[in-house]
Design a protein around this motif. Structure first.
Motif: not given
Lengths: 127, 187
Positions: B17-18, B20-22, B24-25, B67
């Motif tokens: 998840a980390f 992916a968050s790099q 998308s966030i 994303r």
């Protein structure tokens, strides 16, 4: 790094429950990772404005909200500025103009008052 | 704190998840910082340079909204006239990047404001004493030789083990020697 930081503190209930930690622990791994990345960046930026942050909520009596989408949900962390800190009082989601849980804003107002009166303690955001 | 992040990353679900968050966030915060660093640029300016519509730029700058794919990022890099590095890395590298990223100070110069990269100097045995030598000597017939190589903006440290003659029986503990002393003793 320039060292800029907006320190975030979290509401702890009179029964000594860290409500923000409870909210965080209820999230899925992806929601946790997104919240971590979002809040880490928000603490380091001076850019506390829309779309990341709504400074004044209607009927919020001085409350604002941090806003980020994750896992197709609109996540919100309600809180307020006081004395150089931003106090997080309720974590929730938002859909079609309604918070979930539905009493999130009422709870946030109550928690805010308790902090302002010094009736409860707060802890550093350390999640 | 990176230690707390590392603890979380021990959970496979979290570390996936980390990553992916790099994207998308984290990427939207980078784009926001880049746009802020370009004097006079607005979302409309970036839209013109990328050939995208302004609402799409707005979406790309909103954490969690989209994303972005690599082609979209390439077009944004082209608009800012900077590079785009996409590579596979250990989680430790990604964790360090995430912890050190500062949206207030993130700045990537355009090519016109960039500096030519300096070539790395090839390293040979003769260069040992041209660098900054530190020699740790012992009495067991070996020594570990550390050297710091200066190559423009970068430096790196290397360690090598080599045979040597004992200096004297009194040189029991490892000693650090200056360049001139090292030359004299080990010549």
């Amino acid at each position: 790094m320039n060292g800029w930081s907006t320190p975030i503190r979290c509401y702890v209930s009179p029964a000594d429950n860290d409500k923000i930690r409870e909210w965080y622990e209820s999230l899925s791994p992806q929601e946790k990772a997104d919240a971590d990345e979002f809040l880490k960046n928000m603490r380091r930026t001076r850019d506390w404005q829309m779309p990341h942050y709504r400074a004044s909520l209607r009927g919020g009596e001085g409350l604002g909200e941090l806003r980020w989408p994750s896992e197709k949900k609109a996540h919100r962390l309600l809180g307020f500025f006081m004395g150089g800190f931003w106090y997080a009082v309720v974590g929730c989601t938002h859909k079609q103009g309604v918070y979930s849980p539905s009493n999130a804003l009422d709870t946030a107002r109550r928690n805010k008052k308790q902090i302002e009166k010094g009736e409860v303690r707060t802890v550093d955001y350390d999640l | 704190m990176i230690s707390r992040l590392w603890e979380k990353m021990k959970d496979p679900q979290y570390r996936r998840a980390f990553v992916a968050s790099q994207i998308s966030i984290g990427i939207p915060f980078q784009i926001r910082a880049l746009l802020k660093s370009r004097s006079g640029w607005t979302q409309e300016t970036l839209a013109e340079h990328t050939g995208m519509l302004q609402p799409r730029i707005s979406g790309l700058m909103t954490p969690g909204r989209t994303r972005p794919n690599i082609e979209t990022l390439r077009r944004i890099a082209e608009a800012f006239d900077c590079g785009l590095m996409v590579r596979f890395v250990p989680f430790s590298d990604l964790a360090r990047w995430s912890e050190e990223f500062d949206p207030e100070w993130f700045h990537v110069p355009s090519f016109a404001n960039d500096a030519m990269p300096i070539e790395r100097k090839p390293v040979g045995v003769e260069e040992i004493f041209d660098t900054i030598p530190m020699v740790a000597g012992g009495t067991n017939g070996t020594f570990r030789h550390s050297r710091i190589e200066l190559t423009g903006r970068e430096f790196q440290s290397r360690e090598e083990t080599a045979r040597m003659l004992p200096i004297s029986s009194t040189a029991t503990p490892p000693v650090l020697l200056e360049q001139s002393s090292a030359r004299k003793l080990y010549a």
